[in-house]
Design an enzyme around this catalytic site. Sequence first.
Site: not given
Length: 598
Positions: A220, A273, A344
């Site tokens: 990540d 990410h 996201e």
Amino acid sequence: MHFNRIVQVVTAITGVLVSTGEAVAVNPLPAPRSITWGTTGPKQVAGFLVLRGSPNQIVSEAWNRAFQTITTLKWVPAATEAPIATYAVFPTTPAKVKRAPSLLIEVNLSVKDGNAPLQHDVDESYTLDITANSPVISITANTTWGALHAFTTLQQLIISDGHGGLIVEQPVSIQDAPLYPYRGIMIDSGRNFISVPKILEQIDGMALSKLNVLHWHLDDAQSWPVEMKTLPMMTKDAYAPSQIFTQSDIKNVIAYAQARGVRVIPEVDMPGHASSGWKQVDPSIVACADSWWSNDNWPLHTAVEPNPGQLEILNNKTYEVVEKVYDELSGLFTDNFFHVGADELQEGCYNLSTITQDWFAANSSRTYDDLAQYWVDNAVPIFKKPANRRLIMWEDIYLSTPHASNVPKDIIMQTWNNGLANIKTLASDGYDIIVSSADFFYLDCGFSGWVTNDPRYDVMSNPDPSTPNFNYLADGGSWCAPYKTWQRIYDYDFTDNLTSTEAAHVLGAEVPLWSEQVDDTVVSSKMWPRAAALAELVWSGNRNAAGVKRTTELTQRILNFREYLVANGVQATPLVPKYCLQHPHACDLYYNQSAISP
Ligand SMILES: *[C@@H]1O[C@H](CO)[C@@H](O)[C@H](O)[C@H]1NC(C)=O
Ligand SMILES: *[C@@H]1O[C@H](CO)[C@@H](O)[C@H](O)[C@H]1NC(C)=O
Ligand SMILES: *[C@@H]1O[C@H](CO)[C@@H](O)[C@H](O)[C@H]1NC(C)=O
Ligand SMILES: *[C@@H]1O[C@H](CO)[C@@H](O)[C@H](O)[C@H]1NC(C)=O
Ligand SMILES: *[C@@H]1O[C@H](CO)[C@@H](O)[C@H](O)[C@H]1NC(C)=O
Ligand SMILES: *[C@@H]1O[C@H](CO)[C@@H](O)[C@H](O)[C@H]1NC(C)=O
Ligand SMILES: *[C@@H]1O[C@H](CO)[C@@H](O)[C@H](O)[C@H]1NC(C)=O
């Protein structure tokens, strides 16, 4: 009803055999699709059970492990419909077990196609038959993977006779196959490192519960723990030299999983990410790395959690690096599926990207949705190169703000927002789906917030209950609070409201365990035994033959299975005081056993 059962089990064990199909203590998890117990009484199991008909080494070794477990554990079902204290652990009467007419001495396995590879939708069905008079346990399966499932069932059926030997309580006939081909858990080794032995421990739990997909969120923004031979600088952003998965570690995990019928699907989360590792290759391919992240100062907000970083979608170099990373990992992981993230995406991050701001300035009609589309149009062709490759993306790429409007329909969407509503939207739009609705399946929920310098905790009083505050009657900083219990997970009817065409798009479900607050010390206790509730939900469902929810029936099964996991080295958390597993249904909230309505 329960009193009847108690009497029957106790008498069966002390040797006065009662003819009833109900008098069994064994309660394998997941419950088989069809299981019929005989009535002629226990069958003794020989000290050595020979396996005939093994098609290959994977099956032979799986049998050796299963039999080793059977003989070393001599399992006494820890939670049964009968009180354990009167069962076999502490026999109060001398041994007086009636010998069954024939001893079980061998397993006769018949596998139709021992070469079918472990890939999506492979046949996992099996049958298992133990008859009153035959000394043979008959197992049929179409593939290696069905045979492995038969063994994990059989190892739960053969139990201690209370006197040093082994029995199967009654003849039994099982026909079994999963409802869904995709039954998974997700681990996250990017937020905190999880060691290889702990990953293998998860796979052990999966094999026992017939889960078949380990979704491995490799990295990540925070760290890049994967050895890359073509881009060795990426692991400068591992947490420590000892917290790097070498490529041989990864091959070992894949082989260990395959030997237990578990597929390993890697995820590299892109373009969001993404910071650690990538920025070591070339800082110009990462936007907003090392900026301020939080929305306490909205114009500076760049990320949903620290640290920020997203791939520069408009930089051509990005795709060169993405291709190298992807090609190398595609050569390492053997599954046809590959997860490429896509969740996201934060618009604010690209406020700090000159190349992006110039692109918007050059054409004022462009939006962030166009930017997301640019990513899909340029990255997906790279990802689709390997033959037979199927991609998984988080649903955000199609449903969130910003999102791409043209996402190829053969990409599998993993849904995590809005429960049934998003499942319906994705299925009706024609996408295959993996269900991971956060409100039901996220295992990391309810463990508080973790960001620091947070004044919201510094409150001395609880207000009127009608005005919940952060610490009182609200989420306490866990965005998806509360904690999802095994009952919450098992009760989730995730195909409600779907037409049959839409339901056919649901490939299965997966419980993710994000690791902001998870490492080796807690991964197993947060994962287990809750993942086993999911396992049964996707293997044989949460209803009995009459269509009634059987969550209450699962109680003793999952309490026993938790003890079985621990006995097998999986550090599953206790769900109840031990009293509750020793006193069936004494800890139910409702006296009415049908309180959970259809
Ligand atoms: C073993 O299974 C095969 C295939 O089902 C069958 O032909 C054979 O008779 C079985 N052997 C025994 C001893 O049951
Ligand atoms: C094997 O495949 C056949 C044909 O598709 C099917 O009828 C059967 O149920 C499968 N399972 C087993 C255990 O034989
Ligand atoms: C990004 O830039 C726009 C335009 O300057 C500004 O309105 C906004 O507050 C900035 N930050 C975020 C998080 O959108
Ligand atoms: C980026 O790649 C595109 C398409 O391959 C090309 O048209 C463009 O000129 C490249 N831009 C730069 C700055 O190299
Ligand atoms: C400007 O962007 C819009 C939206 O993506 C697009 O439809 C249009 O073709 C673009 N115009 C030019 C001149 O590139
Ligand atoms: C499911 O369908 C029922 C009945 O049509 C409806 O009341 C409910 O809102 C639907 N739920 C969702 C999540 O779409
Ligand atoms: C038990 O609960 C179910 C579901 O709420 C209800 O239909 C049934 O009447 C209840 N039985 C008794 C005896 O109260």
